[in-house]
Design a protein around this motif. Sequence first.
Motif, PDB file in Angstrom:
ATOM      1  N   CYS A 131       0.782  -1.287  -0.092  1.00 58.83           N
ATOM      2  CA  CYS A 131      -0.377  -0.256  -0.133  1.00 58.83           C
ATOM      3  C   CYS A 131       0.429   1.230   0.484  1.00 58.83           C
ATOM      4  N   ARG A 132       0.263   1.899  -0.212  1.00 58.89           N
ATOM      5  CA  ARG A 132       0.733   3.600  -0.761  1.00 58.89           C
ATOM      6  C   ARG A 132       1.529   4.098   0.744  1.00 58.89           C
ATOM      7  N   ASP A 133       1.244   4.148   1.850  1.00 56.13           N
ATOM      8  CA  ASP A 133       1.495   5.098   2.777  1.00 56.13           C
ATOM      9  C   ASP A 133       2.718   3.854   3.633  1.00 56.13           C
ATOM     10  N   ASN A 134       3.519   3.220   2.876  1.00 58.89           N
ATOM     11  CA  ASN A 134       4.815   2.463   3.701  1.00 58.89           C
ATOM     12  C   ASN A 134       3.976   1.317   4.350  1.00 58.89           C
ATOM     13  N   MET A 135       3.265   0.631   3.198  1.00 54.65           N
ATOM     14  CA  MET A 135       2.325  -0.159   4.454  1.00 54.65           C
ATOM     15  C   MET A 135       1.899  -1.609   3.920  1.00 54.65           C
ATOM     16  N   ILE A 136       2.530  -2.715   4.165  1.00 52.63           N
ATOM     17  CA  ILE A 136       2.048  -4.460   3.992  1.00 52.63           C
ATOM     18  C   ILE A 136       0.675  -4.450   4.581  1.00 52.63           C
ATOM     19  N   GLN A 137      -0.416  -4.441   4.101  1.00 44.77           N
ATOM     20  CA  GLN A 137      -2.069  -4.880   4.457  1.00 44.77           C
ATOM     21  C   GLN A 137      -2.252  -6.486   4.103  1.00 44.77           C
ATOM     22  N   PHE A 138      -3.007  -6.713   5.381  1.00 44.29           N
ATOM     23  CA  PHE A 138      -2.922  -8.263   4.914  1.00 44.29           C
ATOM     24  C   PHE A 138      -4.286  -9.125   5.125  1.00 44.29           C
ATOM     25  N   VAL A 139      -5.165  -9.510   3.991  1.00 43.61           N
ATOM     26  CA  VAL A 139      -6.906  -9.486   4.592  1.00 43.61           C
ATOM     27  C   VAL A 139      -6.757 -10.604   4.408  1.00 43.61           C
ATOM     28  N   SER A 140      -7.654 -11.325   5.353  1.00 44.46           N
ATOM     29  CA  SER A 140      -8.337 -13.237   4.763  1.00 44.46           C
ATOM     30  C   SER A 140      -9.426 -13.165   3.337  1.00 44.46           C
ATOM     31  N   TYR A 141      -9.405 -13.703   3.136  1.00 44.17           N
ATOM     32  CA  TYR A 141     -11.026 -14.073   1.894  1.00 44.17           C
ATOM     33  C   TYR A 141     -11.249 -15.022   1.457  1.00 44.17           C
ATOM     34  N   GLY A 142     -12.554 -15.435   0.963  1.00 45.25           N
ATOM     35  CA  GLY A 142     -13.073 -16.285   0.832  1.00 45.25           C
ATOM     36  C   GLY A 142     -14.069 -15.967   0.930  1.00 45.25           C
ATOM     37  N   ASN A 143     -15.875 -15.864   1.727  1.00 48.20           N
ATOM     38  CA  ASN A 143     -16.811 -15.501   2.028  1.00 48.20           C
ATOM     39  C   ASN A 143     -16.676 -14.249   1.840  1.00 48.20           C
ATOM     40  N   LYS A 144     -15.773 -13.572   2.535  1.00 50.15           N
ATOM     41  CA  LYS A 144     -15.383 -12.006   2.471  1.00 50.15           C
ATOM     42  C   LYS A 144     -14.775 -11.809   2.638  1.00 50.15           C
ATOM     43  N   ILE A 145     -13.941 -10.847   2.321  1.00 52.91           N
ATOM     44  CA  ILE A 145     -12.638 -10.520   2.164  1.00 52.91           C
ATOM     45  C   ILE A 145     -12.787  -9.490   3.376  1.00 52.91           C
ATOM     46  N   THR A 146     -11.361  -9.895   4.684  1.00 47.91           N
ATOM     47  CA  THR A 146     -12.106  -8.871   6.336  1.00 47.91           C
ATOM     48  C   THR A 146      -9.891  -8.613   5.806  1.00 47.91           C
ATOM     49  N   HIS A 147     -10.129  -6.903   6.551  1.00 49.14           N
ATOM     50  CA  HIS A 147      -9.010  -6.964   7.354  1.00 49.14           C
ATOM     51  C   HIS A 147      -8.820  -7.834   8.518  1.00 49.14           C
ATOM     52  N   THR A 148      -6.353  -8.177   8.999  1.00 44.62           N
ATOM     53  CA  THR A 148      -6.922  -8.694   9.354  1.00 44.62           C
ATOM     54  C   THR A 148      -5.537  -7.999  10.360  1.00 44.62           C
ATOM     55  N   ARG A 149      -4.075  -7.468   9.016  1.00 45.83           N
ATOM     56  CA  ARG A 149      -3.096  -7.326  10.303  1.00 45.83           C
ATOM     57  C   ARG A 149      -2.357  -6.750   9.100  1.00 45.83           C
ATOM     58  N   GLN A 150      -1.195  -5.398  10.083  1.00 46.19           N
ATOM     59  CA  GLN A 150      -0.525  -4.835   9.238  1.00 46.19           C
ATOM     60  C   GLN A 150       0.605  -4.532   8.906  1.00 46.19           C
ATOM     61  N   ILE A 151       1.267  -4.483   8.167  1.00 47.99           N
ATOM     62  CA  ILE A 151       3.292  -4.200   8.300  1.00 47.99           C
ATOM     63  C   ILE A 151       3.620  -2.701   8.727  1.00 47.99           C
ATOM     64  N   LYS A 152       3.930  -1.904   9.011  1.00 47.24           N
ATOM     65  CA  LYS A 152       4.362  -0.568   8.556  1.00 47.24           C
ATOM     66  C   LYS A 152       6.470  -0.870   8.068  1.00 47.24           C
TER      67      LYS A 152
END
Length: 503
Positions: A318-339
Motif C-alpha cells: 500500500c501507498r503509506d509504507n505499509m503491507i496490509q493483510f486480508v483474509s478472503y473467502g466468503n468475505k474479504i476482511t482486514h486482519t493485520r498490517q506491517i509498517k
Amino acid sequence: MLKNHNLLDASQGNLPEFSTERCNLHKGKCIDMYCDEHNEVCCIACIATNHKSCPEKRIYSIPDMIDTLFKLRDCKQIQSRLRDMMVSLTTLGKSKDDKLKALNDVKNEEIAKVQKFQKALETIIRKAGEATRNEIEGKYKELEKEIHQEKQNANVNEDSLKEYDDKLNKAEGNRAQRFVCCTIAEKKMEEVDRQISKETGITDDGRQLVFTPNQTLMKYLNGLHGIGIVGVNTRKKTDMYQIKGSKDINIMVNGDSSTCYSLGCCLTFDNQLLVTDYNNNKLKLINTDTMTVVDNCQLDSAPYGVCCINDSEAAIACRDNMIQFVSYGNKITHTRQIKTSHSCFGITTRNDKIYVTDCEYSLYIYDMTGNLLQTISQDNAGNKLFYCSIRVTFSENGDKMYVSDGNKSIVCLDGKGNYQSTFNDSDLNLSDGVCVDGRGNIFVIGYSSHNVVQFNENGQKIGVVVKQQDGLLYPQSTCFDQKLNRLFVTMNDCNVVKMFELY
C-alpha cells in the motif's frame, strides 16, 4: 633397537618426505609411487599388479623424486579449484534442498487436489444415493396410498353387505321384502366378488419395492486403479503462445467514485482473481468462471501490488509504507498490517518470506511477522542494481527471481538474491508487470510499448504474445492461470481487466 642406527636431528640435512595416504586396494601400504603414464599415484603393490606394462622410466618413487614431481603440481591452484568446486557442490546441494521442498509442496498441492476431487465424487455419489432414496420414498407413498384406498373400499363393501344381512334378518316372514333384499344382496356380492378378485390378484401379483444396484457402475468403480492419472510433467515449453480468445472483465462496482486503476493482480489458490483498485482504495475478488466481481473491500490506504500467502490470506503493498493483510473467502476482511520505512509497490511471497519492491533502488525481504531479513540494492561488484524496482516474481522451482526494472527491463537474481543477469529487448519499452507460466517462460509487460513479451528462463526473447491491437493500452500488471492457459492483464485508469486465452 636403535643401537645400529645413526639418529639425526630433524634440522640436520634434508630428510626424505613420505606420504601418509594409504592405498584403498592394498590396505596398510603407503602411496609412495607415481605412474606418469596414467598420471596416477599408488602403492608398490599397485605398480606390480596394475602398472607392470608401463615403461619403467615413467614410474617414480615419490620420496626419491619429490623435488622434481612437486613442480608438476600447482597445489595452490588445485586447492583453489577444490574450494570453488566445494562451494559449487554446496550451492547445488542447497538448490536440491530447495527443489525437494518445492517438490514436497507440489506433492501436498496435488494430494489436496485428489482430496478435493474425491470429495466432489463423494458429493456426487451422495446426491445420487439421496435421489434414489427419495425415489424409493416416492414409490412407497404411491403404493401406500393405493393400499389405503383398497382397504377403505373393502371396509365400505363390508358395511354394505352387513347392511343387507341385517335387512334380511329383519324381513323374516315378509317374502317380498326378503326377495328384494336377496336380489340386491346378490348383485352387490357379485360386484364385491369381482373387486376382491381384482385386488387380491394385484396383491398376490407381488407389488413390492425393489432396489436394483447399478452393476455397471459398480463394475466400473471396482475396475478403477485410482481417481486420476499421476505422472511427472517436465512442464517445459519453448514455442510462443498464441491468442485463442479474449474477454473484458468489468471490475467497477457500486460505490466506486472514480475510474478503476488496477496496479496489481494475482490468482488465488482456488483460481479466482484478486485485483487492486488504487483510485477507489479497494481490493476486488473476481470469479474467473463467471468473470464478475463477487466481493470487494475498502482499504485504509491506496493499494499497489497484491499476492496470495495461502488459500485464505493475501498481502497488499500500500501507498503509506505499509503491507496490509486480508483474509478472503466468503468475505474479504482486514486482519493485520506491517509498517515499513520505505515505499511498498510490488509484492510476492515464497517459503514464508515476503518480497517487496519500492519502485526505486531496492528489493526488501521480510519474514511473515514483519522483521526485515535482507535488503538487495547492489550487484556482485557493489554497483547500484536497480534503476526502478517495480515487480518481483519467482521461477517455478524458486531458484530464480525476476524483478522488472523500468528501462533496464528484467533483473535476474538467484533464489538467495545474488545478481545473475539483466535482459531486455527492443520490443519492450518500460517493463512493468512480470509473471511466469510454470513451464520455463516469463511474461513481461511493456507499459509504453503496450504489449506482453514472452522470454525463456535464460532471458532470450521468444516473441510478442499480446500487442496493442489486441486491446492493450498502458498495461501494468499481469498473472497467468497455469491450469487453463489464461493471461490476465490490468491497465492504467481502466474499468476492465483483459483476459487472454492462450494456446
